[in-house]
Design a protein around this motif. Structure first.
Motif, mmCIF file in Angstrom:
data_model
loop_
_atom_site.group_PDB
_atom_site.id
_atom_site.type_symbol
_atom_site.label_atom_id
_atom_site.label_comp_id
_atom_site.label_asym_id
_atom_site.label_seq_id
_atom_site.Cartn_x
_atom_site.Cartn_y
_atom_site.Cartn_z
ATOM 1 N N PRO A 31 9.814 82.326 156.756
ATOM 2 C CA PRO A 31 9.669 83.739 156.382
ATOM 3 C C PRO A 31 10.981 84.368 155.904
ATOM 4 O O PRO A 31 10.972 85.345 155.200
ATOM 5 C CB PRO A 31 9.171 84.411 157.646
ATOM 6 C CG PRO A 31 9.118 83.400 158.699
ATOM 7 C CD PRO A 31 9.459 82.071 158.121
ATOM 8 N N TRP A 32 12.107 83.808 156.296
ATOM 9 C CA TRP A 32 13.399 84.375 155.895
ATOM 10 C C TRP A 32 13.893 83.812 154.552
ATOM 11 O O TRP A 32 14.913 84.226 154.059
ATOM 12 C CB TRP A 32 14.451 84.124 156.971
ATOM 13 C CG TRP A 32 14.606 82.678 157.298
ATOM 14 C CD1 TRP A 32 15.403 81.766 156.667
ATOM 15 C CD2 TRP A 32 13.940 81.952 158.320
ATOM 16 N NE1 TRP A 32 15.267 80.533 157.224
ATOM 17 C CE2 TRP A 32 14.378 80.612 158.250
ATOM 18 C CE3 TRP A 32 13.014 82.298 159.304
ATOM 19 C CZ2 TRP A 32 13.908 79.625 159.116
ATOM 20 C CZ3 TRP A 32 12.567 81.310 160.161
ATOM 21 C CH2 TRP A 32 13.009 80.005 160.059
ATOM 22 N N THR A 33 13.147 82.886 153.951
ATOM 23 C CA THR A 33 13.515 82.320 152.658
ATOM 24 C C THR A 33 12.925 83.176 151.551
ATOM 25 O O THR A 33 11.723 83.411 151.518
ATOM 26 C CB THR A 33 12.982 80.881 152.532
ATOM 27 O OG1 THR A 33 13.480 80.098 153.603
ATOM 28 C CG2 THR A 33 13.398 80.256 151.223
ATOM 29 N N LYS A 34 13.773 83.622 150.629
ATOM 30 C CA LYS A 34 13.293 84.424 149.508
ATOM 31 C C LYS A 34 12.647 83.494 148.486
ATOM 32 O O LYS A 34 13.240 82.500 148.072
ATOM 33 C CB LYS A 34 14.445 85.195 148.878
ATOM 34 C CG LYS A 34 14.001 86.150 147.804
ATOM 35 C CD LYS A 34 15.152 86.980 147.283
ATOM 36 C CE LYS A 34 14.636 87.889 146.189
ATOM 37 N NZ LYS A 34 15.708 88.643 145.565
ATOM 38 N N THR A 35 11.413 83.810 148.096
ATOM 39 C CA THR A 35 10.682 82.972 147.154
ATOM 40 C C THR A 35 10.207 83.808 145.973
ATOM 41 O O THR A 35 10.167 85.032 146.046
ATOM 42 C CB THR A 35 9.451 82.323 147.827
ATOM 43 O OG1 THR A 35 8.565 83.346 148.259
ATOM 44 C CG2 THR A 35 9.857 81.440 148.992
#
Length: 110
Positions: A31-35
């Motif tokens: 969830p903390w990875t920007k996609t």
């Protein structure tokens, strides 16, 4: 200290197993990875026999562009997905910091 009920731990563990099984045992993006999303094109399609010789599996090669770089990756598709043709469009989600980390979101109609 209160005793923990082993049924609660078992049910939670079974729930995690079902979630991973539904996602073909692939870890989802954190969830903390920007996609972000992009469109890709199928450039190769290899068919093989499924488990125990029933059905078929597909290994597709997709290419997509991020900024000025072109990426090419192979992905194995689930047996639930119909046969895909070369030139079909694919919607993917990739990590902004590592564009080679992708997840197929769906297939676009032409």
């Amino acid at each position: 200290m209160a005793k923990q009920n082993p049924w609660i731990i078992g049910i939670l563990g079974f729930g995690v197993f079902l979630y991973l099984a539904w996602n073909n045992f692939e870890m989802p993006f954190a969830p903390w990875t920007k996609t972000t999303e992009a469109k890709a094109v199928i450039t190769e399609n290899a068919l093989g026999y499924g488990p125990k010789g029933m059905g078929f599996t597909q290994i597709i090669t997709i290419s997509y562009q991020v900024d000025d770089s072109v990426y090419v990756q192979k992905k194995k598709l689930s047996q639930r997905i119909d046969k895909k043709e070369i030139g079909s469009k694919v919607l993917i989600e990739y990590a902004v910091k590592d564009p080679s980390n992708i997840e197929i979101k769906g297939f676009l109609k032409q």
